[in-house]
Design a protein around this motif. Structure first.
Motif, PDB file in Angstrom:
ATOM      1  N   VAL A 114      -1.060  19.721 -13.590  1.00 24.10           N
ATOM      2  CA  VAL A 114      -1.930  19.632 -12.314  1.00 24.10           C
ATOM      3  C   VAL A 114      -0.989  19.765 -11.108  1.00 24.10           C
ATOM      4  O   VAL A 114      -0.260  18.798 -11.046  1.00 24.10           O
ATOM      5  N   PRO A 115      -0.879  20.824 -10.319  1.00 26.19           N
ATOM      6  CA  PRO A 115      -0.098  20.938  -9.338  1.00 26.19           C
ATOM      7  C   PRO A 115      -0.249  19.800  -8.042  1.00 26.19           C
ATOM      8  O   PRO A 115      -1.485  19.309  -8.007  1.00 26.19           O
ATOM      9  N   ASP A 116       0.481  19.480  -7.404  1.00 23.99           N
ATOM     10  CA  ASP A 116       0.511  18.680  -6.049  1.00 23.99           C
ATOM     11  C   ASP A 116      -0.155  17.497  -6.484  1.00 23.99           C
ATOM     12  O   ASP A 116      -1.313  16.897  -5.751  1.00 23.99           O
ATOM     13  N   SER A 117       0.164  16.846  -7.791  1.00 26.94           N
ATOM     14  CA  SER A 117      -0.499  15.634  -8.206  1.00 26.94           C
ATOM     15  C   SER A 117       0.585  14.449  -8.609  1.00 26.94           C
ATOM     16  O   SER A 117       1.620  14.750  -9.137  1.00 26.94           O
ATOM     17  N   GLY A 118       0.195  13.149  -8.581  1.00 25.87           N
ATOM     18  CA  GLY A 118       0.915  12.008  -9.081  1.00 25.87           C
ATOM     19  C   GLY A 118       0.382  11.489 -10.368  1.00 25.87           C
ATOM     20  O   GLY A 118      -0.348  11.980 -11.081  1.00 25.87           O
ATOM     21  N   ALA A 172       0.913  -1.276   0.061  1.00 18.91           N
ATOM     22  CA  ALA A 172       0.020   0.025  -0.094  1.00 18.91           C
ATOM     23  C   ALA A 172       0.900   1.294   0.090  1.00 18.91           C
ATOM     24  O   ALA A 172       0.461   2.268  -0.655  1.00 18.91           O
ATOM     25  N   GLY A 173       1.924   1.305   0.692  1.00 22.34           N
ATOM     26  CA  GLY A 173       2.818   2.296   0.769  1.00 22.34           C
ATOM     27  C   GLY A 173       3.468   2.880  -0.554  1.00 22.34           C
ATOM     28  O   GLY A 173       3.609   3.704  -0.897  1.00 22.34           O
ATOM     29  N   VAL A 174       3.884   1.593  -1.295  1.00 24.23           N
ATOM     30  CA  VAL A 174       4.497   1.787  -2.531  1.00 24.23           C
ATOM     31  C   VAL A 174       3.295   2.492  -3.464  1.00 24.23           C
ATOM     32  O   VAL A 174       3.753   3.166  -4.481  1.00 24.23           O
ATOM     33  N   ILE A 175       2.235   2.006  -3.727  1.00 24.63           N
ATOM     34  CA  ILE A 175       1.207   2.286  -4.431  1.00 24.63           C
ATOM     35  C   ILE A 175       1.136   3.763  -4.239  1.00 24.63           C
ATOM     36  O   ILE A 175       1.020   4.551  -5.208  1.00 24.63           O
ATOM     37  N   LYS A 176       0.770   4.171  -2.692  1.00 25.43           N
ATOM     38  CA  LYS A 176       0.784   5.609  -2.557  1.00 25.43           C
ATOM     39  C   LYS A 176       1.763   6.469  -3.125  1.00 25.43           C
ATOM     40  O   LYS A 176       1.376   7.588  -3.641  1.00 25.43           O
ATOM     41  N   ARG A 177       2.957   5.968  -2.915  1.00 30.04           N
ATOM     42  CA  ARG A 177       4.261   6.847  -3.356  1.00 30.04           C
ATOM     43  C   ARG A 177       4.142   7.169  -4.635  1.00 30.04           C
ATOM     44  O   ARG A 177       4.323   8.156  -5.078  1.00 30.04           O
ATOM     45  N   TYR A 178       3.679   6.154  -5.587  1.00 26.75           N
ATOM     46  CA  TYR A 178       3.942   6.083  -7.079  1.00 26.75           C
ATOM     47  C   TYR A 178       2.533   6.321  -7.720  1.00 26.75           C
ATOM     48  O   TYR A 178       2.337   6.458  -8.857  1.00 26.75           O
ATOM     49  N   SER A 179       1.569   6.716  -7.166  1.00 26.88           N
ATOM     50  CA  SER A 179       0.077   7.059  -7.509  1.00 26.88           C
ATOM     51  C   SER A 179      -0.139   8.271  -7.171  1.00 26.88           C
ATOM     52  O   SER A 179      -0.879   8.946  -8.026  1.00 26.88           O
ATOM     53  N   PHE A 180       0.122   8.886  -6.146  1.00 29.95           N
ATOM     54  CA  PHE A 180      -0.208  10.224  -5.695  1.00 29.95           C
ATOM     55  C   PHE A 180       0.899  11.237  -5.526  1.00 29.95           C
ATOM     56  O   PHE A 180       1.903  10.888  -4.971  1.00 29.95           O
ATOM     57  N   GLY A 181       0.659  12.406  -5.379  1.00 26.29           N
ATOM     58  CA  GLY A 181       1.744  13.344  -5.446  1.00 26.29           C
ATOM     59  C   GLY A 181       1.407  14.202  -4.136  1.00 26.29           C
ATOM     60  O   GLY A 181       2.274  14.774  -3.518  1.00 26.29           O
ATOM     61  N   SER A 182       0.217  14.150  -3.647  1.00 25.35           N
ATOM     62  CA  SER A 182      -0.214  14.916  -2.138  1.00 25.35           C
ATOM     63  C   SER A 182      -0.116  13.997  -0.934  1.00 25.35           C
ATOM     64  O   SER A 182      -0.498  12.894  -1.332  1.00 25.35           O
ATOM     65  N   LYS A 183      -0.180  14.601   0.144  1.00 24.61           N
ATOM     66  CA  LYS A 183      -0.028  13.807   1.277  1.00 24.61           C
ATOM     67  C   LYS A 183      -1.465  13.522   1.749  1.00 24.61           C
ATOM     68  O   LYS A 183      -1.681  12.535   2.710  1.00 24.61           O
TER      69      LYS A 183
END
Length: 404
Positions: free
Chosen positions: A359-363, A270-281
């Protein structure tokens, strides 16, 4: 790391030495990718128990409405006989006949059909927000790429043939032939879906010339994907490039074993997916979990099967010639680590009729992370070519018809 490392992984898996040993080699190859994600997971583990995390995932799965939209189902047969699943969201005749809407085609009243193509390890439900927003506003087709979602595992691949982006382009043509055989088209593709559109144009330029009135390329690339660093230092990305294809092949050969290990390491995954899918926290946890479910649904052997096709992908010449006169939207997240925004800038530079939106702040999964930006961009494109009224009342985050 060397090629012998990949061979050792394959030997370890094939001879049944076990997941732990094979996993150690795989970890050596891809552990760099997971480092940042693992740190966040470690902090979470100190404060939240495994049982609590599992209950939270189940709760999100039960309550999240994402991916629940369904249309009229259909099936297209690819040139190798693979059954490709698609769904159509139609509009009422009154909606398609409004005087505010431009008439296309040789026969009056032919509606525009928007065809959505999803990315690698996803499915048609990745367009959930845009699908909900455009329902009842425009006719749309959503399909699952071969070996993804509800589509059949590629028959050619099951027989040992490699997957290619060109094959995906032919799959898209098969879907169009059945789901939208007449009338104007708007093509929308994310990541691998955008590459699929380029492959379609490369092989069927007359289709683009005669029927495609607009195109949207979201978080995608026309080539040079082998140079992407994934946000890693040079040494790390070089190591990953050398061994990852062999590691994936080895793990794909023992898919049941790997899937058990994948489930056992759900938190890290899940952590890997979040890092490489999204840019915002501050991504909505339900949206993040939805992305996990989409990616989890892709078997490891399919992941391995598709991966090599991306390094061979180069459609810059076809893009520049076939789509040059097509009004286009080129959109990407500024923090995309998978197909960096520089690749979208390169696409826009080849298309004189393109609007470039970063798009700012986005992955990478910008259509899930900032759905309002993607939906607004699509609506502007559709209005630009007269496919929808400029003043169309559409909810940016969901359904155009509250309560539907």
């Amino acid at each position: 790391m060397s090629e012998s490392t990949s061979m050792e992984v394959a030997e370890a898996v094939a001879t049944g030495v076990g997941w732990r040993r094979a996993g150690s080699f795989a970890g050596a190859a891809i552990g760099v990718l997971a480092a940042g994600a693992a740190a966040g997971v470690a902090v979470e583990r100190m404060t939240v128990g495994r049982g609590m995390r599992r209950k939270a995932r189940l709760a999100l799965d039960a309550s999240g409405p994402y991916g629940s939209l369904r249309g009229v189902p259909g099936r297209a047969l690819a040139d190798d006989g693979t059954a490709i699943h698609y769904e159509v969201d139609d509009v009422a005749p009154a909606a398609s006949g409004t005087g505010k809407r431009k008439r296309f085609g040789r026969r009056a009243g032919l509606p525009v059909t928007v065809v959505f193509s999803h990315g690698y390890c996803l499915g048609q439900d990745a367009w959930h927000f845009q699908r909900a927003a455009l329902r009842g506003v425009v006719r749309s087709v959503h399909w699952d790429q071969r070996s993804h979602g509800r589509s059949q595992r590629g028959l050619a691949q099951a027989a040992g043939a490699p997957i290619t982006i060109d094959q995906l382009g032919r799959d898209l043509k098969a879907v169009i032939d059945v789901a939208a055989p007449e009338g104007p088209l708007v093509l929308v593709g994310h990541s691998m879906g955008g590459m699929t559109m380029m492959a379609l144009g490369d092989q069927y330029p007359e289709l683009v010339r005669d029927r495609v009135v607009a195109a949207a390329f979201v978080g995608t690339s026309c080539g040079r994907l082998g140079e992407v660093s994934f946000g890693l230092p040079v040494a790390g990305v070089n190591a990953v490039r050398r061994v990852l294809p062999g590691v994936l092949r080895a793990l794909g050969s023992q898919s049941e074993l790997v899937e058990r290990g994948r489930r056992a390491t759900a938190d890290l995954f899940a952590g890997v997916i979040k890092r490489y899918s999204f840019g915002s926290k501050d991504v909505d946890p339900a949206v993040a979990r939805f992305a996990e479910r989409l990616i989890e649904a892709t078997p490891i052997d399919v992941v391995a099967e598709f991966y090599p096709a991306f390094t061979d992908h180069d459609k810059s010449q076809a893009l520049a010639t076939v789509f040059a006169e097509v009004p286009a939207l080129v959109l990407a997240g500024d923090g995309d680590l998978v197909t960096p925004s520089a690749h979208s800038e390169a696409i826009a530079a080849l298309l004189p009729e393109a609007e470039l939106v970063i798009v700012p702040d986005s992955g990478h999964l910008v259509m899930l992370e900032h759905p309002e930006a993607v939906t607004a961009g699509l609506l502007a494109l559709l209005a630009r070519v007269g496919a929808v009224p400029a003043d169309a009342n559409v909810g940016m985050h969901g359904s155009a018809h509250p309560g539907s």
